[in-house]
Design a protein around this motif. Structure first.
Motif, PDB file in Angstrom:
ATOM      1  N   VAL A   1       1.024  -1.148   0.079  1.00  0.00           N
ATOM      2  CA  VAL A   1       0.072  -0.110   0.160  1.00  0.00           C
ATOM      3  C   VAL A   1       0.978   1.197  -0.011  1.00  0.00           C
ATOM      4  N   VAL A   2       0.493   2.237  -0.967  1.00  0.00           N
ATOM      5  CA  VAL A   2       1.365   3.467  -0.925  1.00  0.00           C
ATOM      6  C   VAL A   2       0.369   4.618  -0.928  1.00  0.00           C
ATOM      7  N   CYS A   3       0.804   5.676  -0.255  1.00  0.00           N
ATOM      8  CA  CYS A   3      -0.031   6.807  -0.028  1.00  0.00           C
ATOM      9  C   CYS A   3       0.736   7.969  -0.617  1.00  0.00           C
ATOM     10  N   VAL A   4       0.254   8.675  -1.650  1.00  0.00           N
ATOM     11  CA  VAL A   4       1.127   9.937  -1.940  1.00  0.00           C
ATOM     12  C   VAL A   4       0.261  11.337  -1.599  1.00  0.00           C
ATOM     13  N   GLY A   5       1.103  11.988  -0.969  1.00  0.00           N
ATOM     14  CA  GLY A   5       0.453  13.378  -0.185  1.00  0.00           C
ATOM     15  C   GLY A   5       1.089  14.288  -0.563  1.00  0.00           C
ATOM     16  N   GLY A   6       0.574  15.513  -0.808  1.00  0.00           N
ATOM     17  CA  GLY A   6       1.335  16.795  -1.123  1.00  0.00           C
ATOM     18  C   GLY A   6       2.269  17.412  -0.188  1.00  0.00           C
ATOM     19  N   HIS A   7       1.867  17.046   1.070  1.00  0.00           N
ATOM     20  CA  HIS A   7       2.829  17.780   2.239  1.00  0.00           C
ATOM     21  C   HIS A   7       2.743  16.653   3.567  1.00  0.00           C
ATOM     22  N   PRO A   8       3.688  17.061   4.583  1.00  0.00           N
ATOM     23  CA  PRO A   8       3.603  16.408   5.554  1.00  0.00           C
ATOM     24  C   PRO A   8       2.242  16.787   6.258  1.00  0.00           C
ATOM     25  N   ASP A   9       1.511  15.984   6.877  1.00  0.00           N
ATOM     26  CA  ASP A   9       0.196  15.780   7.465  1.00  0.00           C
ATOM     27  C   ASP A   9      -0.950  15.495   6.659  1.00  0.00           C
ATOM     28  N   ASP A  10      -0.829  16.004   5.375  1.00  0.00           N
ATOM     29  CA  ASP A  10      -1.829  15.473   4.359  1.00  0.00           C
ATOM     30  C   ASP A  10      -2.191  13.946   4.577  1.00  0.00           C
ATOM     31  N   PRO A  11      -1.292  13.073   4.201  1.00  0.00           N
ATOM     32  CA  PRO A  11      -1.674  11.502   4.395  1.00  0.00           C
ATOM     33  C   PRO A  11      -2.301  11.210   5.532  1.00  0.00           C
TER      34      PRO A  11
ATOM     35  N   TRP B   1      -7.703  13.675  -3.948  1.00  0.00           N
ATOM     36  CA  TRP B   1      -8.798  14.204  -4.811  1.00  0.00           C
ATOM     37  C   TRP B   1      -8.356  15.291  -5.629  1.00  0.00           C
ATOM     38  N   PRO B   2      -8.316  15.390  -6.926  1.00  0.00           N
ATOM     39  CA  PRO B   2      -7.574  16.244  -7.807  1.00  0.00           C
ATOM     40  C   PRO B   2      -8.456  17.503  -7.732  1.00  0.00           C
ATOM     41  N   ILE B   3      -9.560  17.853  -7.469  1.00  0.00           N
ATOM     42  CA  ILE B   3     -10.135  19.017  -7.520  1.00  0.00           C
ATOM     43  C   ILE B   3      -9.939  19.650  -5.925  1.00  0.00           C
ATOM     44  N   ASP B   4      -9.000  20.634  -5.882  1.00  0.00           N
ATOM     45  CA  ASP B   4      -8.587  20.975  -4.444  1.00  0.00           C
ATOM     46  C   ASP B   4      -8.062  22.353  -4.549  1.00  0.00           C
ATOM     47  N   THR B   5      -8.371  23.038  -3.820  1.00  0.00           N
ATOM     48  CA  THR B   5      -7.828  24.607  -3.747  1.00  0.00           C
ATOM     49  C   THR B   5      -6.465  24.686  -3.530  1.00  0.00           C
TER      50      THR B   5
ATOM     51  N   VAL C   1      -9.232  16.150   2.168  1.00  0.00           N
ATOM     52  CA  VAL C   1      -8.655  17.021   3.088  1.00  0.00           C
ATOM     53  C   VAL C   1      -9.238  18.038   3.256  1.00  0.00           C
ATOM     54  N   ASP C   2      -9.605  18.479   4.522  1.00  0.00           N
ATOM     55  CA  ASP C   2     -10.546  19.655   4.992  1.00  0.00           C
ATOM     56  C   ASP C   2     -11.573  20.026   3.672  1.00  0.00           C
ATOM     57  N   SER C   3     -12.505  19.008   3.710  1.00  0.00           N
ATOM     58  CA  SER C   3     -13.450  19.411   2.524  1.00  0.00           C
ATOM     59  C   SER C   3     -14.287  20.520   2.911  1.00  0.00           C
ATOM     60  N   GLY C   4     -14.797  21.032   1.538  1.00  0.00           N
ATOM     61  CA  GLY C   4     -15.236  22.404   1.697  1.00  0.00           C
ATOM     62  C   GLY C   4     -14.135  23.442   1.630  1.00  0.00           C
TER      63      GLY C   4
ATOM     64  N   GLU D   1     -11.711  15.498  12.859  1.00  0.00           N
ATOM     65  CA  GLU D   1     -12.614  15.262  13.792  1.00  0.00           C
ATOM     66  C   GLU D   1     -14.244  15.229  13.319  1.00  0.00           C
ATOM     67  N   ILE D   2     -14.496  16.268  12.730  1.00  0.00           N
ATOM     68  CA  ILE D   2     -15.712  16.620  12.523  1.00  0.00           C
ATOM     69  C   ILE D   2     -15.914  15.550  11.095  1.00  0.00           C
ATOM     70  N   ILE D   3     -15.243  15.667  10.187  1.00  0.00           N
ATOM     71  CA  ILE D   3     -15.180  14.766   9.100  1.00  0.00           C
ATOM     72  C   ILE D   3     -15.252  13.351   9.464  1.00  0.00           C
TER      73      ILE D   3
END
Length: 262
Positions: free
Chosen positions: A48-58, A151-155, A184-187, A229-231
């Motif tokens: 299993v591999v996870c690719v995240g943009g920054h530390p804390d994203d994964p 998810w590719p649609i991200d701010t 991450v941080d949906s919305g 926590e909310i998510i």
């Protein structure tokens, strides 16, 4: 262990949840809901591999499922596209990168994952053929069965770049892995995310929090309280469990949206 559909009809879900969750839950009630149940792990060890943009994203987006895979005896690696070099005010890129790399390493120890770094720079990540080739070589060396990414649609552009580079790299791997997108941080960051796969993270929620809290420079505790926590509770409500993570499965082979091995 494997993911099974929740024994919950749309009518029952709406009846028991709508009063508390509000009209926004109507759309979620039509999604294929799944939750994890405990069963013996499969004989074959998954990669299993996870690719995240920054530390804390994964850690934020899919720390729970990564912990579950690790605890089940599977191989887990986290690829950080950048080292978060612009993430600490008043610090140079090198100094911030060193601090946040150490935080990655601490978080990965908690998760049970190996940290890897793709070599791009925070705030300057780019989606080019050379960058895709670099990530493709890194993923090919891991030979993953499953890949998780943004998810590719991200701010945040770095999140977009991480997602697009991962999508393209996975498409040219000799053995194409199953690809799942996390939020991450949906919305506020992740936009237009309509999940089709849910995983119960109730039993590993505290460990996920601890991994996120390892990112002290980013106020991991604040990120948890204000966003994840909310998510976790929201996705848990959708899946009929106490806490869940949700994913979009890029599925080209079947109608199933079930994560293998958990």
């Amino acid at each position: 262990m494997r993911v099974q559909p929740v024994d919950l009809s749309r009518r029952d879900f709406v009846k028991h949840s709508l009063a508390a969750a509000g009209p926004a839950m109507l759309a979620a009630a039509t999604l294929p809901l799944t939750a994890a149940v405990s069963e013996p792990a499969p004989a074959r060890k998954l990669k299993v591999v996870c690719v995240g943009g920054h530390p804390d994203d994964p850690e934020s987006g899919c720390g729970g499922i990564l912990i579950r895979y690790s605890e089940a005896g599977h191989s887990v690696a986290i690829v950080y596209l950048t080292r978060g070099e612009r993430g600490i005010s008043g610090k140079s890129l090198d100094e911030a990168g060193r601090i946040r790399t150490a935080e990655c390493e601490a978080a990965c120890k908690i998760i049970g994952a190996r940290p890897l770094f793709a070599g791009q720079i925070d705030g300057a990540a780019d989606f080019t053929r050379p960058r895709v080739d670099e990530l493709q070589k890194l993923l090919a060396a891991e030979a993953p069965d499953l890949v998780f990414t943004h998810w590719p649609i991200d701010t945040h552009m770095d999140h977009q770049v991480a997602s697009l580079c991962t999508i393209r790299a996975c498409m040219v791997l000799p053995h194409r892995p199953q690809l799942y997108f996390f939020e991450v941080d949906s919305g506020s960051q992740t936009q237009g995310f309509t999940a089709n796969t849910y995983v119960d993270i109730t039993t590993v929620l505290e460990k996920k929090k601890t991994a996120l809290f390892a990112h002290v420079s980013q106020d991991g505790q604040g990120i948890w309280r204000q966003h994840h926590e909310i998510i976790a509770a929201w996705r848990g409500r959708e899946a009929g469990v106490a806490a869940a993570e949700a994913f979009v499965h890029l599925n080209r082979h079947s109608q199933s949206s079930q994560l293998p091995g958990v």
